[in-house]
Design an enzyme around this catalytic site. Structure first.
Site, PDB file in Angstrom:
ATOM      1  N   ARG A 233       9.774  -1.463  16.141  1.00 51.50           N
ATOM      2  CA  ARG A 233      10.624  -0.693  15.421  1.00 51.50           C
ATOM      3  C   ARG A 233      10.607  -2.416  14.427  1.00 51.50           C
ATOM      4  NH1 ARG A 233      16.056  -3.527  16.015  1.00 51.50           N
ATOM      5  NH2 ARG A 233      17.031  -2.791  14.477  1.00 51.50           N
ATOM      6  N   ASP A 424      19.554   7.443   9.031  1.00 51.21           N
ATOM      7  CA  ASP A 424      18.764   8.270   9.004  1.00 51.21           C
ATOM      8  C   ASP A 424      17.382   7.392  10.084  1.00 51.21           C
ATOM      9  OD1 ASP A 424      15.657   8.355   9.681  1.00 51.21           O
ATOM     10  OD2 ASP A 424      16.114   9.104   6.967  1.00 51.21           O
ATOM     11  N   ARG A 426      14.926   7.491  12.076  1.00 48.04           N
ATOM     12  CA  ARG A 426      13.416   7.532  11.932  1.00 48.04           C
ATOM     13  C   ARG A 426      12.324   6.294  11.764  1.00 48.04           C
ATOM     14  NH1 ARG A 426      12.725  12.391   8.047  1.00 48.04           N
ATOM     15  NH2 ARG A 426      14.717  11.178   7.156  1.00 48.04           N
TER      16      ARG A 426
END
Length: 520
Positions: A233, A424, A426
């Protein structure tokens, strides 16, 4: 490779051919280099034939200026220079090793998002939690938002019985994961003073602390570090814990976002650099940290390679297992990737309903089929298929719940937000490592989604062109596509001026209603 705009089903598609002559259209010039000057370290050269062009025999696009607009969109979407030396900092930033040295000396580091010419950045003051003092907390409060956060690994949060404040955000990779807030029980009063908060941070960093050592709620905000850090991330929590870990310190960080002293807005890049200069604080880019770690670590392992004959043609299929969560992903490779320059690439998020069952609520299945066709026609390219991305990262069950909310009037963004997720959720770090493993360096990325262009610099990848992936619009997916275009910045070729409903009839009138959006 030349890019040819063809008309099909009354909607423009972009097809790639291997013809060598370039178009004579002067307005389709080679893509310029990124505006940021290259660092003194040597950078790998980009491909020299980075041009979108239109074959003169192609049918004119229905919206008149498709070619010119695609060219401008490509320039606007251009992201990064090629790899270069992973240890060389981006222009205006300090080397990662300098930041690690500062942390070992009980000093601050400033961590900053990617900066591409505007002020939309976030900068955080970061220090090892085990080195914090009341003076350090006071400095963070004076220059920051007033919120003192502590980045911690999952095992430490479990040991201290610190559950997430919003458990429904557990799978939302785009949002920071706050736990319940705490104050240290021993040696503190109200918990809000710089001295009290420093004692709380030190207690959180101590491997000897136990759940009973803290009051809940409190004035310090623990944050859950995502396993894999910035390679999983691209966030400030992950960057802060990665840095203190790389410095050889206890893997617990303290961080606070820097704000403008006048109006309390997020500090601009100029303000962040002035703060760094005034107080001799190393300022580092998360992109540089990704590159630094990627040089030393790999989070995917290739488990098998095999032939895969498909209805579009023969591909080599590579399977990969993520070392973060064990999820298996695949890369379909067509032809010889060679020097890895100017490769046609599609990074596709798993969509069971669209890819397998032919759902007409989205365009996912059609986009995957079109990508396979284009790569087969080009004779060279890669499709990365990322599993675990269902519903833009919220999971299959939650996606079906979102469908119900959409049937009640919500759009796709509102439905995700209503369920407690980001629009979102992802991330593409695993896909980036897969692309590098199969030999890709610079790519023409097949996407309508600008979010797929972020966070690639650190992996040594450069996007040198965008190829729109355009499929027919139907009554079933019209609102879905309109929402992605208006609210999420997706770009569809020439980009439609005005609502999609203005030209939906021209698509559906020429399409067999029994075939829906399955025609390519």
């Amino acid at each position: 490779m030349d890019c040819i705009a063809l008309q099909q089903s009354s909607f423009p598609h972009i097809f790639i051919t291997s013809k060598s002559p370039l178009s004579t259209h002067n307005h389709l010039a080679p893509i310029p280099p990124h505006k940021t000057a290259a660092p003194p370290c040597k950078l790998a050269a980009l491909g020299s034939s980075d041009t979108f062009s239109s074959n003169e025999e192609s049918i004119p696009p229905p919206f008149g200026t498709l070619e010119a607009q695609i060219t401008q969109e490509t320039i606007d979407f251009f992201v990064s220079d090629a790899e270069g030396d992973p240890d060389c900092p981006s222009p205006g930033y300090s080397p990662i090793d300098q930041a690690l040295s500062a942390l070992r000396q009980q000093k601050f580091v400033l961590v900053v998002d990617d900066y591409d010419g505007d002020d939309h950045v976030e900068g955080n003051l970061v220090m090892a939690a085990s080195h914090v003092s009341s003076e350090a907390v006071a400095f963070m409060v004076r220059n920051g938002s007033g919120i003192i956060s502590v980045g911690m690994k999952e095992e430490d949060l479990q040991r201290l019985d610190l559950p997430l404040m919003s458990p429904q955000n557990e799978d939302n990779s785009s949002a920071p994961s706050f736990t319940v807030t705490v104050d240290a029980r021993v040696g503190t009063s109200t918990g809000v003073s710089a001295s009290d908060r420093a004692k709380t941070v030190l207690a959180l960093s101590s491997p000897e602390s136990r759940p009973g050592d803290f009051r809940r709620p409190g004035h310090v905000f623990p944050l859950k570090y995502r396993k894999g850090g910035v390679l999983s991330r691209v966030g400030h929590t992950e960057a802060s814990v990665d840095l203190v870990t790389l410095a050889g310190l206890q893997p617990v960080s303290v961080l606070s976002a820097v704000v403008d002293s006048d109006d309390g807005s997020m500090a601009s890049i100029a303000t962040l650099r002035k703060l760094a200069l005034d107080y001799d604080i190393p300022i580092v880019s998360i992109t540089d940290l990704i590159r630094y770690r990627r040089k030393r670590e790999k989070l995917v392992e290739r488990t098998a390679v095999s032939r895969l004959p498909t209805k579009w043609g023969l591909f080599a299929v590579h399977s990969y297992r993520s070392k973060l969560d064990g999820i298996e992903h695949i890369a379909l490779v067509k032809g010889d990737i060679g020097n890895g320059q100017d490769v046609l690439v599609r990074v596709h998020s798993e969509c069971l309903t669209g890819d397998i069952f032919g759902s007409r609520r989205c365009d996912c299945g059609n986009q995957l089929e079109l990508a396979m066709q284009l790569i087969e026609q080009a004779g060279r390219g890669v499709v990365v298929y990322l599993r675990g991305h269902e519903g833009r990262g919220i999971g299959l069950g939650h996606k079906l719940q979102a469908y119900n909310l959409q049937d009640q009037g919500h759009d796709t963004v509102e439905a995700n937000l209503e369920l407690g997720f980001a629009a979102d959720a992802r991330e593409y770090g695993i896909g980036a490592q897969m692309l590098r493993d199969v030999g890709v360096h610079t790519m023409r990325l097949m996407t309508n989604n600008p979010a797929k262009f972020t966070g690639l610099k650190g992996y040594g990848l450069a996007v040198v062109g965008r190829v729109p992936v355009l499929t027919p619009i139907t009554e079933d997916n019209m609102r879905y596509l309109e929402t992605k275009r208006v609210k999420m910045g997706h770009v569809y070729g020439s980009d439609v001026q005005g609502p999609l409903s203005d030209f939906i009839k021209s698509t559906t009138d020429k399409q067999d209603p029994t075939e829906g959006n399955n025609k390519n």
